[in-house]
Design an enzyme around this catalytic site. Sequence first.
Site, PDB file in Angstrom:
ATOM      1  N   HIS A 199       0.872  -1.418   0.054  1.00  0.00           N
ATOM      2  CA  HIS A 199      -0.062   0.032   0.252  1.00  0.00           C
ATOM      3  C   HIS A 199       1.080   1.213   0.061  1.00  0.00           C
ATOM      4  CE1 HIS A 199      -3.903   1.958   1.721  1.00  0.00           C
ATOM      5  NE2 HIS A 199      -3.357   2.993   0.940  1.00  0.00           N
ATOM      6  N   HIS A 248       0.948   4.806  -2.465  1.00  0.00           N
ATOM      7  CA  HIS A 248       0.762   5.486  -3.597  1.00  0.00           C
ATOM      8  C   HIS A 248       1.848   6.184  -4.176  1.00  0.00           C
ATOM      9  CE1 HIS A 248      -3.538   5.302  -2.657  1.00  0.00           C
ATOM     10  NE2 HIS A 248      -3.135   5.283  -1.625  1.00  0.00           N
ATOM     11  N   HIS A 265      -9.745   0.898  -1.182  1.00  0.00           N
ATOM     12  CA  HIS A 265      -9.628   1.537  -0.051  1.00  0.00           C
ATOM     13  C   HIS A 265     -10.992   1.512   0.574  1.00  0.00           C
ATOM     14  CE1 HIS A 265      -5.785   3.188  -1.335  1.00  0.00           C
ATOM     15  NE2 HIS A 265      -5.618   4.025  -0.387  1.00  0.00           N
ATOM     16  N   GLU A 284     -11.268   3.390   5.729  1.00  0.00           N
ATOM     17  CA  GLU A 284     -10.295   4.250   6.598  1.00  0.00           C
ATOM     18  C   GLU A 284     -10.920   5.463   7.114  1.00  0.00           C
ATOM     19  OE1 GLU A 284      -8.088   6.555   3.485  1.00  0.00           O
ATOM     20  OE2 GLU A 284      -6.508   7.342   4.502  1.00  0.00           O
ATOM     21  N   ASP A 302       1.813   4.080   2.807  1.00  0.00           N
ATOM     22  CA  ASP A 302       0.646   4.792   1.995  1.00  0.00           C
ATOM     23  C   ASP A 302       1.104   5.915   1.029  1.00  0.00           C
ATOM     24  OD1 ASP A 302      -2.001   5.430   1.490  1.00  0.00           O
ATOM     25  OD2 ASP A 302      -2.486   6.122   3.389  1.00  0.00           O
ATOM     26  N   ASP A 303       1.661   7.182   2.046  1.00  0.00           N
ATOM     27  CA  ASP A 303       2.230   8.237   1.322  1.00  0.00           C
ATOM     28  C   ASP A 303       3.445   8.624   1.888  1.00  0.00           C
ATOM     29  OD1 ASP A 303      -0.042   9.024  -1.042  1.00  0.00           O
ATOM     30  OD2 ASP A 303      -1.152   8.631   1.051  1.00  0.00           O
TER      31      ASP A 303
HETATM   32  N1  HPA Z   1      -6.682   7.440   1.003  1.00  0.00           N
HETATM   33  C1  HPA Z   1      -7.657   7.386   0.149  1.00  0.00           C
HETATM   34  N2  HPA Z   1      -6.915   7.924  -1.018  1.00  0.00           N
HETATM   35  C2  HPA Z   1      -5.356   8.141  -1.236  1.00  0.00           C
HETATM   36  C3  HPA Z   1      -4.771   7.987  -0.100  1.00  0.00           C
HETATM   37  C4  HPA Z   1      -5.341   7.695   1.161  1.00  0.00           C
HETATM   38  O1  HPA Z   1      -4.776   7.327   2.433  1.00  0.00           O
HETATM   39  N3  HPA Z   1      -3.561   8.229  -0.433  1.00  0.00           N
HETATM   40  C5  HPA Z   1      -3.597   8.610  -1.757  1.00  0.00           C
HETATM   41  N4  HPA Z   1      -4.565   8.767  -2.225  1.00  0.00           N
HETATM   42 ZN    ZN Z   2      -3.955   4.677   0.544  1.00  0.00          ZN
END
Ligand code: HPA
Ligand code: ZN
Length: 349
Positions: free
Chosen positions: A25, A27, A205, A208, A286-287
């Site tokens: 996971h 991006h 996703h 969250e 994630d990011d």
């Molecule tokens: N959630 C949803 N969309 C996203 C995320 C995330 O954590 N990171 C990049 N796009």
């Molecule tokens: Zn994500």
Amino acid sequence: MITFDAIPREKLPTLLRTAPKAELHIHIEGSLEPELIFKLAQRNGVALAYPSVEALRAAYAFTDLQSFLDIYYAGASVLLKEEDFFDMAWAYFQRAAADNVVHAELFFDPQTHTARGVDIGTVIRGLHHACQRAHAELGISASLILCFLRHLSEDEAIATLNAALPYRHHFIGVGLDSSERGHPPEKFSHVFQQARALGLHVVAHAGEEGPPAYIESALDVLKVERIDHGVRCTESPALVQRLAASRMPLTVCPLSNVKLCVFKHLSQHNLPALLEAGLCAMVNSDDPAYFGGYLNDNLLQTFEALPALGPREAYALLRNSFEASFAPAERKAGWMAKLDRAFEAAAAG
Ligand code: HPA
Ligand code: ZN
């Protein structure tokens, strides 16, 4: 048999850092560091709303998912040419190699780029070349997962999938990301059906910021093979039971969850509860450029903040990362054997 009790807690940080692991996971646009954003902006003559790297980084104070997405899409605006996508992914792979990531499945958001007039082929070719180089030079096996932006329509997702079909052999699956609330998985039932018919893997996703019902419709309507995040499942004991019984993977991202205020502090994260319930959870970044760390930062900070996580949980998380990957079974078995050896060596002193 690994004797987890023989591994002292002091050994955990080194073990976590050096053990082989998979990242499922990430991006890739979220790995774009401010320094590279400024470099690409200059190279491409793109104007940024921030005067300096420091000013941009200072803006990384998020209150929820949407407040992050606004800045994340602005950062991605510097990506125009094939080499930009290559440079971004190559920078990630070098950092991943330092964390002993041996397998990575990268999300990418084509609509963020095609909306600015960038051809989808430019995006995919640049990322694919970086994946090839990661394998050749760093020994990382890497694949791409094309994500649909859920704040846009299903028709736009279908058009994106069709535009990507000439590059079908360059990506292994589709996912669903962006603003979760108000955009339930079932909005994308047809495009996911089409993706499954093409033999693509499917993930989404869910849970969250969205409710447990979104996790259920991702499973029942989209028929996903993994849930990305999924941490809100603990609001429904029946759902937790279902996820555990089916070994449905949850790609958990602890630093992301704190930065986007899903949990107030890492010490309040429900990762120990997820593992205790028998879920196939693992840690991801994630990011990483936006949330304060790459995969090993996520692992080390999470274990530091949560005393309930020890050697047994470390092993479970890393093993789950391989189990939940879309790599061939024999490669998974090879990585798991290496993981076993790392833990056996730590237990032997
Ligand atoms: N959630 C949803 N969309 C996203 C995320 C995330 O954590 N990171 C990049 N796009
Ligand atoms: Zn994500």
